[in-house]
Design a protein around this motif. Structure first.
Motif, PDB file in Angstrom:
ATOM      1  N   ALA A  88       0.839  -1.211   0.000  1.00 30.08           N
ATOM      2  CA  ALA A  88       0.000   0.000   0.000  1.00 30.08           C
ATOM      3  C   ALA A  88       0.866   1.249   0.000  1.00 30.08           C
ATOM      4  CB  ALA A  88      -0.930   0.000   1.216  1.00 30.08           C
ATOM      5  N   CYS A  89       1.924   1.255   0.827  1.00 28.21           N
ATOM      6  CA  CYS A  89       2.804   2.424   0.902  1.00 28.21           C
ATOM      7  C   CYS A  89       3.619   2.581  -0.376  1.00 28.21           C
ATOM      8  CB  CYS A  89       3.745   2.301   2.105  1.00 28.21           C
ATOM      9  SG  CYS A  89       2.911   2.428   3.697  1.00 28.21           S
ATOM     10  N   LYS A  90       3.977   1.471  -0.985  1.00 31.05           N
ATOM     11  CA  LYS A  90       4.834   1.500  -2.181  1.00 31.05           C
ATOM     12  C   LYS A  90       4.040   1.855  -3.442  1.00 31.05           C
ATOM     13  CE  LYS A  90       6.703  -2.445  -3.169  1.00 31.05           C
ATOM     14  NZ  LYS A  90       7.603  -3.612  -2.978  1.00 31.05           N
ATOM     15  N   GLU A  91       2.872   1.263  -3.588  1.00 34.21           N
ATOM     16  CA  GLU A  91       2.131   1.395  -4.849  1.00 34.21           C
ATOM     17  C   GLU A  91       1.081   2.503  -4.821  1.00 34.21           C
ATOM     18  OE1 GLU A  91       0.603  -2.459  -5.805  1.00 34.21           O
ATOM     19  OE2 GLU A  91       2.618  -3.365  -5.918  1.00 34.21           O
ATOM     20  N   TRP A  92       0.623   2.882  -3.631  1.00 35.98           N
ATOM     21  CA  TRP A  92      -0.430   3.885  -3.532  1.00 35.98           C
ATOM     22  C   TRP A  92      -0.026   5.091  -2.691  1.00 35.98           C
ATOM     23  CZ3 TRP A  92      -5.301   3.974  -5.803  1.00 35.98           C
ATOM     24  CH2 TRP A  92      -5.644   2.822  -6.534  1.00 35.98           C
ATOM     25  N   GLY A  93       0.684   4.868  -1.595  1.00 33.72           N
ATOM     26  CA  GLY A  93       0.967   5.955  -0.657  1.00 33.72           C
ATOM     27  C   GLY A  93      -0.257   6.378   0.131  1.00 33.72           C
ATOM     28  N   PHE A  94      -1.350   5.636  -0.040  1.00 34.92           N
ATOM     29  CA  PHE A  94      -2.637   5.920   0.611  1.00 34.92           C
ATOM     30  C   PHE A  94      -3.303   4.597   0.939  1.00 34.92           C
ATOM     31  CE2 PHE A  94      -3.034  10.401  -0.243  1.00 34.92           C
ATOM     32  CZ  PHE A  94      -4.123  10.830   0.496  1.00 34.92           C
ATOM     33  N   PHE A  95      -3.999   4.530   2.058  1.00 36.60           N
ATOM     34  CA  PHE A  95      -4.830   3.356   2.326  1.00 36.60           C
ATOM     35  C   PHE A  95      -5.912   3.728   3.340  1.00 36.60           C
ATOM     36  CE2 PHE A  95      -1.018   3.069   4.992  1.00 36.60           C
ATOM     37  CZ  PHE A  95      -1.533   2.877   6.281  1.00 36.60           C
ATOM     38  N   LYS A 293      11.084   4.999  -2.299  1.00 41.86           N
ATOM     39  CA  LYS A 293      10.376   3.718  -2.421  1.00 41.86           C
ATOM     40  C   LYS A 293       8.911   3.888  -2.054  1.00 41.86           C
ATOM     41  CE  LYS A 293      10.243  -1.050  -0.746  1.00 41.86           C
ATOM     42  NZ  LYS A 293      10.830  -2.062   0.169  1.00 41.86           N
ATOM     43  N   TYR A 294       8.665   4.606  -0.956  1.00 41.90           N
ATOM     44  CA  TYR A 294       7.299   4.944  -0.552  1.00 41.90           C
ATOM     45  C   TYR A 294       7.076   6.414  -0.862  1.00 41.90           C
ATOM     46  CZ  TYR A 294       8.157   0.721   2.191  1.00 41.90           C
ATOM     47  OH  TYR A 294       8.492  -0.550   2.583  1.00 41.90           O
ATOM     48  N   LYS A 295       6.065   6.707  -1.689  1.00 43.48           N
ATOM     49  CA  LYS A 295       5.888   8.092  -2.156  1.00 43.48           C
ATOM     50  C   LYS A 295       4.722   8.783  -1.461  1.00 43.48           C
ATOM     51  CE  LYS A 295       8.102   7.780  -6.649  1.00 43.48           C
ATOM     52  NZ  LYS A 295       8.763   6.513  -6.342  1.00 43.48           N
ATOM     53  N   SER A 296       4.940  10.055  -1.137  1.00 42.95           N
ATOM     54  CA  SER A 296       3.835  10.885  -0.640  1.00 42.95           C
ATOM     55  C   SER A 296       3.041  11.348  -1.858  1.00 42.95           C
ATOM     56  CB  SER A 296       4.375  12.078   0.154  1.00 42.95           C
ATOM     57  OG  SER A 296       5.262  12.855  -0.618  1.00 42.95           O
ATOM     58  N   ILE A 297       1.824  10.877  -1.947  1.00 42.36           N
ATOM     59  CA  ILE A 297       1.030  11.038  -3.169  1.00 42.36           C
ATOM     60  C   ILE A 297       0.259  12.359  -3.150  1.00 42.36           C
ATOM     61  CG2 ILE A 297      -0.837  10.010  -4.545  1.00 42.36           C
ATOM     62  CD1 ILE A 297       1.811   8.415  -4.546  1.00 42.36           C
ATOM     63  N   GLU A 298       0.189  12.966  -4.318  1.00 40.84           N
ATOM     64  CA  GLU A 298      -0.628  14.181  -4.457  1.00 40.84           C
ATOM     65  C   GLU A 298      -2.091  13.869  -4.170  1.00 40.84           C
ATOM     66  OE1 GLU A 298      -0.350  17.150  -7.747  1.00 40.84           O
ATOM     67  OE2 GLU A 298       1.157  15.725  -8.469  1.00 40.84           O
ATOM     68  N   HIS A 299      -2.726  14.762  -3.458  1.00 38.88           N
ATOM     69  CA  HIS A 299      -4.157  14.641  -3.242  1.00 38.88           C
ATOM     70  C   HIS A 299      -4.784  16.032  -3.207  1.00 38.88           C
ATOM     71  CE1 HIS A 299      -2.002  14.628   0.607  1.00 38.88           C
ATOM     72  NE2 HIS A 299      -3.064  15.192   1.185  1.00 38.88           N
ATOM     73  N   ARG A 300      -6.092  16.081  -3.325  1.00 36.78           N
ATOM     74  CA  ARG A 300      -6.814  17.354  -3.336  1.00 36.78           C
ATOM     75  C   ARG A 300      -8.222  17.109  -2.797  1.00 36.78           C
ATOM     76  NH1 ARG A 300      -8.311  18.396  -9.799  1.00 36.78           N
ATOM     77  NH2 ARG A 300      -9.962  16.814  -9.914  1.00 36.78           N
ATOM     78  N   ALA A 301      -8.958  18.189  -2.583  1.00 33.76           N
ATOM     79  CA  ALA A 301     -10.357  18.072  -2.156  1.00 33.76           C
ATOM     80  C   ALA A 301     -11.232  18.853  -3.126  1.00 33.76           C
ATOM     81  CB  ALA A 301     -10.534  18.611  -0.739  1.00 33.76           C
ATOM     82  N   VAL A 302     -12.349  18.248  -3.492  1.00 36.92           N
ATOM     83  CA  VAL A 302     -13.318  18.917  -4.362  1.00 36.92           C
ATOM     84  C   VAL A 302     -14.567  19.241  -3.537  1.00 36.92           C
ATOM     85  CG1 VAL A 302     -12.449  17.792  -6.436  1.00 36.92           C
ATOM     86  CG2 VAL A 302     -14.307  16.709  -5.151  1.00 36.92           C
ATOM     87  N   THR A 303     -15.403  20.097  -4.099  1.00 36.76           N
ATOM     88  CA  THR A 303     -16.606  20.551  -3.392  1.00 36.76           C
ATOM     89  C   THR A 303     -17.860  19.947  -4.024  1.00 36.76           C
ATOM     90  OG1 THR A 303     -16.882  22.484  -4.813  1.00 36.76           O
ATOM     91  CG2 THR A 303     -15.455  22.737  -2.884  1.00 36.76           C
ATOM     92  N   THR A 304     -18.997  20.156  -3.383  1.00 33.89           N
ATOM     93  CA  THR A 304     -20.274  19.746  -3.964  1.00 33.89           C
ATOM     94  C   THR A 304     -21.202  20.951  -4.011  1.00 33.89           C
ATOM     95  OG1 THR A 304     -21.394  19.185  -1.896  1.00 33.89           O
ATOM     96  CG2 THR A 304     -19.999  17.483  -2.857  1.00 33.89           C
ATOM     97  N   GLU A 305     -22.198  20.841  -4.819  1.00 34.23           N
ATOM     98  CA  GLU A 305     -23.148  21.946  -4.977  1.00 34.23           C
ATOM     99  C   GLU A 305     -24.176  21.971  -3.855  1.00 34.23           C
ATOM    100  OE1 GLU A 305     -25.690  23.966  -8.655  1.00 34.23           O
ATOM    101  OE2 GLU A 305     -24.769  21.991  -8.885  1.00 34.23           O
ATOM    102  N   SER A 306     -24.438  20.825  -3.262  1.00 31.46           N
ATOM    103  CA  SER A 306     -25.613  20.716  -2.392  1.00 31.46           C
ATOM    104  C   SER A 306     -25.315  20.798  -0.904  1.00 31.46           C
ATOM    105  CB  SER A 306     -26.335  19.395  -2.677  1.00 31.46           C
ATOM    106  OG  SER A 306     -25.421  18.309  -2.505  1.00 31.46           O
TER     107      SER A 306
END
Length: 370
Positions: A88-95, A293-306
């Motif tokens: 998980a740490c190697k291939e995704w950086g997220f779990f 070997k273990y990458k800190s992956i880019e992430h972001r947050a999106v919004t909703t209309e409702s």
């Protein structure tokens, strides 16, 4: 009148609590929505077509592949789960992490108190507003110029541990139960986070307590993000793409609204909430220690209309004076390159806070010239 203990603690915090950065004051997004829900000011509108959020919930099939780690199995010494953590740490950086042992009432207590805080009149919230020289408190982070595109969110950020780093003037006193909720939640997340760092130490081929010892003193910050609804959710971002400067980050999501996305194979993948699970991501510190070997992956947050959405991020990171560089045994073979130079963590953190969140810009700055 405060007790002697209160006075002593205030004197202690003045003496030792560090300042991590500053951010320019910008409008309160929640108030913008209240005053005119059908208008988005120009400063929030994304200019680049490629950065605009798409309806990834229906177009991306990678969401179902995000790893899930069972913390209780790790705790019982299951080697298969440790192997899953490594992948998980190697291939995704997220779990996503389930069976972590944090009581449901502790999770819900944090959510309920934070929701009440953000429902307060702005004058009340501004009693704990960030000052011009600090990023603790209520306001906005990573605002470094008058020209940058702003994120569609407000936040509350506090340093919780070590306790002498706390700046109590930024801790909300309303609602009354909020301090207690932050304390209860942070104690539990600290316990889980320290144990996770021990398991990461193991998958990196070291003694279980080696990584924790290298922190000198583990620092813990908690960030509550408030994302108001937006009439143009495809034209704004709740949080710009970035990786975290932490060792690890532990995030609690809302159970019934998706907003977090991670960049994988060139597309943005929604991290769909699992009720009561915690989301964990590798931070820049682990990326540097592991020589990429273990990458800190880019992430972001999106919004909703409702509807509005809240998220609750806990950052665990080293003491300012810790020097971070690739471990010798993580430079995989003789003659392999060290991808990162040695950095003093306090300098690395503060440099990142001086720039707008822009993907992996700060980790790229730490790379050695190839």
């Amino acid at each position: 009148m405060g007790s002697y203990t209160d006075v002593a603690l205030i004197h202690e915090e003045v003496a030792v609590a560090p300042t991590f950065g500053s951010s320019l004051p910008v409008p309160n997004v929640q108030e913008i929505v209240k005053s005119d829900p059908l208008h988005v000011p120009e400063r929030y509108l994304i200019k680049n077509q490629e950065d605009m959020p798409k309806d990834a919930d229906h177009t991306c099939n990678l969401s179902s592949e995000i790893p899930t780690i069972d913390f209780s199995l790790l705790s019982r010494g299951h080697k298969e789960e440790l192997t899953k953590l490594d992948l998980a740490c190697k291939e995704w950086g997220f779990f996503q992490m389930v069976n972590h042992g944090v009581a449901t009432e502790v999770l819900q207590g944090m959510k309920d108190a934070a929701a009440k805080f953000f429902e307060l009149p702005v004058e009340e919230k501004n009693k704990v507003a960030m000052t011009s020289d600090d990023i603790q408190g209520y306001g906005h982070a990573y605002v470094v110029s008058e020209e940058q595109i702003l994120d569609w969110s407000d936040l509350l950020f506090l340093i919780v541990y070590p306790s002498q780093y706390r700046k109590l003037k930024f801790w909300p006193t309303t609602p009354e139960e909020y301090k207690e909720a932050i304390e209860a939640y942070s104690i539990e997340v600290k316990r889980v986070g320290e144990e996770l760092i021990r398991y990461i130490s193991l998958i990196m081929g070291m003694e279980k307590d080696a990584l924790l010892a290298l922190h000198q003193e583990l620092v813990q910050g908690v960030l509550v993000n408030y994302y108001p609804p937006c009439c143009m959710p495809d034209k704004v971002l709740g949080k710009s793409p970035h990786s975290d400067t932490s060792t690890i980050t532990i995030l609690m999501q809302e159970d019934n609204v998706t907003g977090l996305q991670i960049r994988k194979e060139g597309e943005w993948v929604p991290v769909k909430p699992i009720p009561n699970a915690l989301v964990v991501n590798v931070g820049d510190v682990v990326e540097i220690w592991s020589n990429g070997k273990y990458k800190s992956i880019e992430h972001r947050a999106v919004t909703t209309e409702s509807r509005a959405r809240l998220s609750y991020a806990t950052f665990l990171f080293p003491h300012d004076d810790v020097e971070v560089e690739p471990f010798d045994h993580m430079v995989e073979s003789p003659g392999s390159l060290r991808m990162y130079k040695k950095v003093r963590y306090g300098d690395y953190l503060r440099q990142s806070l001086k720039r707008k969140m822009e993907g992996k810009a700060h980790t790229d700055a730490a790379k050695t010239a190839s």
